[in-house]
Design a protein around this motif. Structure first.
Motif, PDB file in Angstrom:
ATOM      1  N   SER A 214      55.605  39.699  40.357  1.00 53.04           N
ATOM      2  CA  SER A 214      56.647  39.562  41.364  1.00 53.04           C
ATOM      3  C   SER A 214      57.007  38.093  41.570  1.00 53.04           C
ATOM      4  N   SER A 215      56.001  37.235  41.649  1.00 50.49           N
ATOM      5  CA  SER A 215      56.245  35.806  41.848  1.00 50.49           C
ATOM      6  C   SER A 215      56.857  35.163  40.605  1.00 50.49           C
ATOM      7  N   PHE A 216      56.441  35.611  39.436  1.00 51.68           N
ATOM      8  CA  PHE A 216      56.930  35.022  38.188  1.00 51.68           C
ATOM      9  C   PHE A 216      58.394  35.370  37.944  1.00 51.68           C
ATOM     10  N   LEU A 217      58.763  36.624  38.195  1.00 54.24           N
ATOM     11  CA  LEU A 217      60.142  37.057  37.953  1.00 54.24           C
ATOM     12  C   LEU A 217      61.089  36.680  39.080  1.00 54.24           C
ATOM     13  N   VAL A 223      64.626  33.078  45.610  1.00 55.22           N
ATOM     14  CA  VAL A 223      64.993  34.236  46.434  1.00 55.22           C
ATOM     15  C   VAL A 223      65.460  33.773  47.812  1.00 55.22           C
ATOM     16  N   LEU A 224      64.740  32.830  48.397  1.00 54.76           N
ATOM     17  CA  LEU A 224      65.128  32.315  49.707  1.00 54.76           C
ATOM     18  C   LEU A 224      66.495  31.641  49.649  1.00 54.76           C
ATOM     19  N   SER A 225      66.762  30.954  48.552  1.00 54.49           N
ATOM     20  CA  SER A 225      68.040  30.254  48.414  1.00 54.49           C
ATOM     21  C   SER A 225      69.195  31.225  48.216  1.00 54.49           C
ATOM     22  N   GLU A 226      68.977  32.270  47.407  1.00 53.16           N
ATOM     23  CA  GLU A 226      70.050  33.193  47.049  1.00 53.16           C
ATOM     24  C   GLU A 226      70.263  34.302  48.072  1.00 53.16           C
ATOM     25  N   MET A 227      69.216  34.706  48.777  1.00 53.27           N
ATOM     26  CA  MET A 227      69.320  35.833  49.710  1.00 53.27           C
ATOM     27  C   MET A 227      68.656  35.502  51.040  1.00 53.27           C
ATOM     28  N   PRO A 228      69.163  34.485  51.763  1.00 56.15           N
ATOM     29  CA  PRO A 228      68.530  34.109  53.037  1.00 56.15           C
ATOM     30  C   PRO A 228      68.671  35.179  54.116  1.00 56.15           C
ATOM     31  N   SER A 246      63.986  45.813  39.121  1.00 54.82           N
ATOM     32  CA  SER A 246      64.484  47.036  39.754  1.00 54.82           C
ATOM     33  C   SER A 246      64.834  46.762  41.210  1.00 54.82           C
ATOM     34  N   ALA A 247      65.678  47.621  41.747  1.00 60.09           N
ATOM     35  CA  ALA A 247      66.041  47.492  43.160  1.00 60.09           C
ATOM     36  C   ALA A 247      64.804  47.644  44.039  1.00 60.09           C
ATOM     37  N   ALA A 248      63.894  48.535  43.643  1.00 58.70           N
ATOM     38  CA  ALA A 248      62.671  48.742  44.421  1.00 58.70           C
ATOM     39  C   ALA A 248      61.786  47.501  44.395  1.00 58.70           C
ATOM     40  N   ALA A 249      61.682  46.856  43.230  1.00 59.95           N
ATOM     41  CA  ALA A 249      60.851  45.655  43.117  1.00 59.95           C
ATOM     42  C   ALA A 249      61.413  44.513  43.958  1.00 59.95           C
ATOM     43  N   LEU A 250      62.735  44.356  43.946  1.00 61.27           N
ATOM     44  CA  LEU A 250      63.342  43.296  44.752  1.00 61.27           C
ATOM     45  C   LEU A 250      63.189  43.601  46.243  1.00 61.27           C
ATOM     46  N   THR A 251      63.344  44.851  46.625  1.00 61.06           N
ATOM     47  CA  THR A 251      63.164  45.238  48.029  1.00 61.06           C
ATOM     48  C   THR A 251      61.751  44.909  48.496  1.00 61.06           C
ATOM     49  N   TYR A 252      60.775  45.216  47.657  1.00 53.08           N
ATOM     50  CA  TYR A 252      59.384  44.910  47.990  1.00 53.08           C
ATOM     51  C   TYR A 252      59.180  43.403  48.126  1.00 53.08           C
ATOM     52  N   ARG A 253      59.764  42.634  47.196  1.00 54.26           N
ATOM     53  CA  ARG A 253      59.619  41.172  47.234  1.00 54.26           C
ATOM     54  C   ARG A 253      60.247  40.594  48.505  1.00 54.26           C
ATOM     55  N   LEU A 254      61.415  41.083  48.871  1.00 51.77           N
ATOM     56  CA  LEU A 254      62.085  40.617  50.077  1.00 51.77           C
ATOM     57  C   LEU A 254      61.239  40.898  51.322  1.00 51.77           C
ATOM     58  N   HIS A 255      60.611  42.052  51.339  1.00 54.89           N
ATOM     59  CA  HIS A 255      59.747  42.409  52.469  1.00 54.89           C
ATOM     60  C   HIS A 255      58.490  41.551  52.478  1.00 54.89           C
ATOM     61  N   ILE A 257      58.008  38.508  51.420  1.00 57.10           N
ATOM     62  CA  ILE A 257      58.188  37.111  51.836  1.00 57.10           C
ATOM     63  C   ILE A 257      58.919  37.005  53.183  1.00 57.10           C
ATOM     64  N   GLY A 258      59.100  38.144  53.857  1.00 59.93           N
ATOM     65  CA  GLY A 258      59.581  38.129  55.233  1.00 59.93           C
ATOM     66  C   GLY A 258      61.081  38.049  55.417  1.00 59.93           C
ATOM     67  N   LEU A 259      61.856  38.405  54.399  1.00 59.20           N
ATOM     68  CA  LEU A 259      63.314  38.357  54.525  1.00 59.20           C
ATOM     69  C   LEU A 259      63.898  39.659  55.057  1.00 59.20           C
ATOM     70  N   ILE A 260      63.129  40.735  55.027  1.00 62.68           N
ATOM     71  CA  ILE A 260      63.563  41.976  55.661  1.00 62.68           C
ATOM     72  C   ILE A 260      62.411  42.515  56.505  1.00 62.68           C
TER      73      ILE A 260
END
Length: 346
Positions: A214-217, A223-228, A246-255, A257-260
């Motif tokens: 998740s961190s590598f991709l 992510v913080l810069s593109e989707m604040p 995947s949409a699921a992987a990005l959703t998990y990553r956003l959650h 790191i505290g963006l959602i």
């Protein structure tokens, strides 16, 4: 036998030999007659010459990481590992013909945090925070031998191992491109996090490899810069294209790191399941091997085809195609002249 997912009894029946004789042949206690070898070869659909060759170097089961170990059946596991043994034959042939990129991996060690290891590897490879457009191409350029698995099952995601200080990753092409990219990054995590002093199997190792992938991709800073601010699923569907996940992987990553929020995370996942089920929305074009494309084009210039490789290795043509992302199916026609590779031949 393992590659064909056959039990000893099933193979014995197909080859018209006794189970006892088959067991003694496997252990070297009995030298079979040539007619017996021919029947066994016919039952397995392998060339007779394969059984007269040197022993195939097998993957050590303890060194192989299976991402979905709990759901992989014993037959599926053995079949995939057997495919890895065939890949070793192909890799050795490749080494004898070409000078390949040497491995350029860091040794993160068990004490390293997966996210820290991902940043360190990106720095070592000069990637910065930018997205990775073609992960398989990158892995091959950094000396990792990447092979495909045409396992018609969702239980075998991918696996990886070290052999003589050379890293291998095997990917199931049955998956979506986004899932396959995450699998590849996951296995990369195993290779650098768990090479020494620790198991690459079990819940903790899997969690560490997932965190690394998740961190590598999806680097935190990018992510913080593109989707604040994330307010809709459409933002996630647009964002997944940037990082090739995947949409699921990005959703998990956003959650993560505290963006959602927790509520948004649950709601977005419900929306994904409701709108798309188990399919991936707007899936990207499948990645394939750049290295093998170059090799097959070069062999064409030498008037050699996939059949020549398979025959030289005494393996079925289908096994070669399965390992090389299906590229051999298109290798018996001339490559485009403006895309000729420059290969270093041994």
């Amino acid at each position: 036998m393992d590659r064909r997912r056959l039990t000893a009894r099933a193979l014995a029946e197909l080859a018209d030999v006794t189970v006892v004789s088959l067991s003694q042949i496997k252990t070297g206690k009995q030298v079979p007659q040539e007619t017996t070898v021919q029947r066994i070869a016919g039952a397995l659909d392998y060339p007779v010459a394969f059984f007269h060759g040197a022993d195939v170097d097998t993957l050590p089961a303890a060194a192989v990481s299976f991402r979905s170990l709990s759901s992989v059946t014993q037959r599926e596991r053995k079949a995939a590992i057997a495919a890895g043994g065939i890949a070793y034959l192909v890799a050795d042939w490749l080494h004898s013909k070409y000078t390949l990129p040497s491995p350029k991996l860091i040794d993160a060690g068990a004490e390293r945090d997966p996210a820290t290891a991902a940043r360190a590897l990106r720095q070592a490879w000069g990637l910065g925070e930018k997205p990775i457009s073609n992960l398989i191409k990158l892995l091959e350029a950094k000396g990792i031998r990447v092979f495909s698995l045409a396992e018609n099952t969702k239980n075998v995601d991918a696996f990886s191992c070290w052999r003589n200080d050379e890293p291998y990753i095997f990917l199931n092409t049955f998956k979506t491109t986004e899932r396959s990219r995450f699998d590849a990054a996951h296995e990369l995590g195993h290779l650098i996090l768990h090479k020494h002093g620790g198991s690459n199997q079990g819940p903790q190792a899997e969690s560490e490899a997932n965190s690394f992938a998740s961190s590598f991709l999806m680097p935190r800073a990018d992510v913080l810069s593109e989707m604040p601010r994330v307010q809709s699923l459409q933002q996630i569907l647009r964002g997944k294209k940037r990082w090739g996940v995947s949409a699921a992987a990005l959703t998990y990553r956003l959650h993560k790191i505290g963006l959602i929020t927790d509520w948004q995370y649950r709601n977005f996942n419900i929306q994904l399941r409701t709108d798309y089920g188990s399919s991936e929305p707007d899936s990207m074009q499948r990645e394939t091997s750049t290295l093998w494309k170059m090799v097959l084009d070069d062999l064409w210039d030498q008037k050699l085809t996939r059949a020549d490789i398979a025959t030289g290795l005494n393996i079925p043509h289908g096994e070669l195609e399965n390992l090389l992302f299906g590229l051999t199916a298109a290798s018996d026609r001339p490559p485009l002249r403006n895309d000729r590779p420059a290969l270093s031949v041994v």
